[in-house]
Enzyme design. Structure first.
Site, PDB file in Angstrom:
ATOM      1  N   ASP A  82       0.853  -1.190   0.000  1.00  0.00           N
ATOM      2  CA  ASP A  82       0.000   0.000   0.000  1.00  0.00           C
ATOM      3  C   ASP A  82       0.898   1.253   0.000  1.00  0.00           C
ATOM      4  O   ASP A  82       1.820   1.358   0.823  1.00  0.00           O
ATOM      5  CB  ASP A  82      -0.859  -0.044   1.271  1.00  0.00           C
ATOM      6  CG  ASP A  82      -1.979   0.969   1.259  1.00  0.00           C
ATOM      7  OD1 ASP A  82      -2.428   1.367   0.177  1.00  0.00           O
ATOM      8  OD2 ASP A  82      -2.423   1.339   2.376  1.00  0.00           O
ATOM      9  N   ALA A 225     -11.459   4.875   1.938  1.00  0.00           N
ATOM     10  CA  ALA A 225     -12.867   4.501   1.753  1.00  0.00           C
ATOM     11  C   ALA A 225     -13.500   3.874   2.997  1.00  0.00           C
ATOM     12  O   ALA A 225     -14.498   3.156   2.884  1.00  0.00           O
ATOM     13  CB  ALA A 225     -12.987   3.565   0.556  1.00  0.00           C
ATOM     14  N   SER A 226     -12.953   4.158   4.159  1.00  0.00           N
ATOM     15  CA  SER A 226     -13.632   3.694   5.388  1.00  0.00           C
ATOM     16  C   SER A 226     -14.891   4.517   5.613  1.00  0.00           C
ATOM     17  O   SER A 226     -14.935   5.704   5.294  1.00  0.00           O
ATOM     18  CB  SER A 226     -12.704   3.848   6.600  1.00  0.00           C
ATOM     19  OG  SER A 226     -11.808   2.759   6.676  1.00  0.00           O
ATOM     20  N   ASN A 266     -10.268   0.374  -0.453  1.00  0.00           N
ATOM     21  CA  ASN A 266      -9.279   0.294   0.634  1.00  0.00           C
ATOM     22  C   ASN A 266      -9.904   0.634   1.984  1.00  0.00           C
ATOM     23  O   ASN A 266     -10.561   1.681   2.121  1.00  0.00           O
ATOM     24  CB  ASN A 266      -8.159   1.304   0.382  1.00  0.00           C
ATOM     25  CG  ASN A 266      -7.190   0.835  -0.681  1.00  0.00           C
ATOM     26  OD1 ASN A 266      -7.460  -0.114  -1.402  1.00  0.00           O
ATOM     27  ND2 ASN A 266      -6.060   1.506  -0.767  1.00  0.00           N
ATOM     28  N   ILE A 267      -9.632  -0.221   2.950  1.00  0.00           N
ATOM     29  CA  ILE A 267     -10.209  -0.030   4.285  1.00  0.00           C
ATOM     30  C   ILE A 267      -9.134  -0.257   5.344  1.00  0.00           C
ATOM     31  O   ILE A 267      -8.585  -1.362   5.449  1.00  0.00           O
ATOM     32  CB  ILE A 267     -11.388  -1.012   4.501  1.00  0.00           C
ATOM     33  CG1 ILE A 267     -12.491  -0.745   3.466  1.00  0.00           C
ATOM     34  CG2 ILE A 267     -11.931  -0.899   5.932  1.00  0.00           C
ATOM     35  CD1 ILE A 267     -13.465  -1.882   3.288  1.00  0.00           C
TER      36      ILE A 267
HETATM   37  O1  G3H Z   1      -3.435   4.918   3.537  1.00  0.00           O
HETATM   38  C1  G3H Z   1      -2.868   4.692   4.591  1.00  0.00           C
HETATM   39  C2  G3H Z   1      -3.188   3.527   5.426  1.00  0.00           C
HETATM   40  O2  G3H Z   1      -4.253   3.791   6.292  1.00  0.00           O
HETATM   41  C3  G3H Z   1      -1.970   3.042   6.127  1.00  0.00           C
HETATM   42  O3  G3H Z   1      -1.711   3.761   7.276  1.00  0.00           O
HETATM   43  O4  G3H Z   1       0.729   4.145   7.039  1.00  0.00           O
HETATM   44  O5  G3H Z   1      -0.401   4.396   9.260  1.00  0.00           O
HETATM   45  O6  G3H Z   1      -0.072   2.138   8.230  1.00  0.00           O
HETATM   46  P1  G3H Z   1      -0.273   3.619   8.010  1.00  0.00           P
HETATM   47  P1  13P Z   2      -9.110   4.711   5.281  1.00  0.00           P
HETATM   48  O1  13P Z   2      -8.291   5.601   6.136  1.00  0.00           O
HETATM   49  O2  13P Z   2     -10.362   5.377   4.816  1.00  0.00           O
HETATM   50  O3  13P Z   2      -9.394   3.384   5.893  1.00  0.00           O
HETATM   51  O4  13P Z   2      -8.251   4.427   3.933  1.00  0.00           O
HETATM   52  C1  13P Z   2      -7.287   3.410   3.905  1.00  0.00           C
HETATM   53  C2  13P Z   2      -6.458   3.457   2.682  1.00  0.00           C
HETATM   54  O5  13P Z   2      -6.736   4.119   1.708  1.00  0.00           O
HETATM   55  C3  13P Z   2      -5.237   2.636   2.684  1.00  0.00           C
HETATM   56  O6  13P Z   2      -4.470   2.850   1.546  1.00  0.00           O
HETATM   57 ZN    ZN Z   3      -4.602   4.846   0.769  1.00  0.00          ZN
END
Ligand code: G3H
Ligand code: 13P
Ligand code: ZN
Length: 330
Positions: A82, A225-226, A266-267
Site C-alpha cells: 500500500d 474509503a472507510s 481500501n479499508i
Molecule cells: O493509507 C494509509 C493507510 O491507512 C496506512 O496507514 O501508514 O499508518 O499504516 P499507516
Molecule cells: P481509510 O483511512 O479510509 O481506511 O483508507 C485506507 C487506505 O486508503 C489505505 O491505503
Molecule cells: Zn490509501
C-alpha cells in the site's frame, strides 16, 4: 493455495458489479479477524501492507501471517504493498513475495509520476506482479504524509488514458472525494441531518463516469474509503475514548462505487476503530484483566464482525471466491 495477483479478481469484479476489499494488516489478530470473515463467506481478499506496517511488524512476519491464513482458508488472497513511495520499496516487496504493489507518485508532477510508475510496472511485470498507481491527490493522513483539504486535488479525467497507456500499470487509484483517516471531513465541510449527525459532501461520481468513458474496462481503486462506522466510534467514546466528529464515506456511496468500475476498495481506519472499540469495551468491563489474549480476542471479534458486514453489505464479494479460482485455474 498460493498467493494470487489481482488481474482475475478485478476482471470478475468489474463484470459482476462488485469490489474486492483491500484491508490493511499490521498484526496477527487483524489478519485473523479479516481472513476468518472472508473464509466463512468465501470472499476473495486483498491484504495490504503499508510502509508503517512493515516498520512495525516487519516484512517477514506479515508475509508469513498472510501465508498462514491462506493455509487455513481456501480463498484467493493477494498480498499488496500500500502506498509504495519509491522504486526501492516496490522492488523489495516484489522480491520478497508480494503479488501486487502500489507505486504512489500522486504528489509528483505528471511526467515524473508517469516515469516512476512505468519503471515499477516494467520490473513488476517481469516478476509476475501487478501494479497500482495513482492520479490526483486525496486529503488526509497516510504514513507520515498529511495532505490538507486545500492541497487535495481531484483526478483529471483527460489525463487517465495517457497515463495508463504510457505506464502500463494494471489499476488506477483516483481522487473523487474520499480521504484517508477517521476524520475525513471537518464539521465545516459537512452538513448536519435532523439528528445532528454530520453528513459529508458526496463523492464526485460525475468525475468517475468521465474516467470510465476514457478507459472502459480498466479497474479503478478507491483509497480512503472507510465509513468510520458510527457503532464503533460510539463504543470508543462510551468507554473512555475521545473521537468527536469522526466521519467517513457513507456506505450507500461505496455500494454504488462497488457496482461501477471501482474494483478495489481500501479499508484501514474502520479496522482500527473496530479493534480499539473491542479493546476499550473489554477494559471498561474488566479493568483487572492484563492477559493480552483476553482483550485482543474482543478486538479481533469486532474486526471479524466489521469485515463480514463490509463483504456482505458494501463490497458484494461474498461467495465470489469460486469464480475467481475458476478463472485462475484456466
Ligand atoms: O493509507 C494509509 C493507510 O491507512 C496506512 O496507514 O501508514 O499508518 O499504516 P499507516
Ligand atoms: P481509510 O483511512 O479510509 O481506511 O483508507 C485506507 C487506505 O486508503 C489505505 O491505503
Ligand atoms: Zn490509501
Amino acid at each position: 493455495m498460493p498467493l494470487v495477483g489481482t488481474k482475475e479478481m478485478f476482471k470478475k469484479a468489474y463484470e459482476g458489479g462488485y469490489a474486492i476489499g483491500a484491508f490493511n494488516v499490521n498484526n496477527m489478530e487483524i489478519v485473523q479477524g479479516i481472513t476468518d470473515a472472508a473464509g466463512e463467506l468465501k470472499s476473495p481478499l486483498i491484504l495490504q501492507v503499508s510502509a508503517g506496517a512493515r516498520k512495525y511488524a516487519r516484512h517477514e512476519y506479515l508475509v508469513h501471517l498472510v501465508k498462514a491464513a491462506l493455509e487455513i482458508n481456501n480463498i484467493p488472497i493477494a498480498l499488496h504493498l500500500d502506498h509504495g513511495a519509491d522504486f526501492d520499496i516496490c522492488k523489495s516487496c516484489i522480491d520478497g513475495g508480494f503479488t501486487s504493489v502500489m507505486i504512489d507518485g500522486s504528489h509528483l508532477p505528471y511526467d515524473e509520476n508517469v516515469a516512476l510508475a512505468k519503471r515499477v510496472a516494467e520490473y513488476a511485470h517481469a516478476h509476475g506482479v501487478v501494479v497500482e498507481a495513482e492520479l490526483g491527490q486525496l486529503a488526509g493522513i497516510e504514513d507520515d504524509v498529511n495532505v490538507s483539504a486545500e492541497d487535495a486535488s481531484y483526478t483529471k479525467p483527460e489525463e487517465v488514458q495517457d497515463f495508463v497507456e504510457k505506464t502500463g500499470v494494471d489499476s488506477l487509484a483516483i481522487a473523487i472525494g474520499t480521504s484517508h483517516g477517521a476524520f475525513k471531513f471537518t464539521p465545516e465541510q459537512c452538513t448536519r441531518n435532523a439528528d445532528g449527525v454530520l453528513v459529508p459532501p458526496p463523492l464526485r461520481f460525475d468525475i468517475l463516469e468521465e474516467i470510465e468513458k476514457r478507459i472502459p474496462g480498466f479497474p479503478i481503486v478507491l483509497h480512503g474509503a472507510s465509513s468510520v462506522i458510527p457503532k464503533y466510534v460510539k463504543i470508543i467514546n462510551e468507554n473512555g475514548g475521545h473521537m468527536p466528529d469522526a466521519v467517513g464515506i457513507p456506505e450507500d456511496q461505496l455500494r454504488r462505487a462497488a457496482k461501477s468500475s471501482v474494483c478495489k476498495i481500501n479499508i484501514d481506519s474502520d479496522l482500527r476503530l473496530a479493534m480499539t472499540a473491542g479493546i476499550r469495551e473489554h477494559f471498561k468491563k474488566e479493568p483487572g484483566h492484563f492477559d493480552p489474549r483476553q482483550y485482543l480476542t474482543d478486538g479481533r471479534s469486532y474486526i471479524k464482525e466489521l469485515v463480514t458486514h463490509k463483504i456482505k453489505e458494501v463490497l458484494g464479494s461474498d461467495g465470489k471466491a469460486a469464480e475467481i479460482q475458476a478463472l485462475l485455474n484456466k
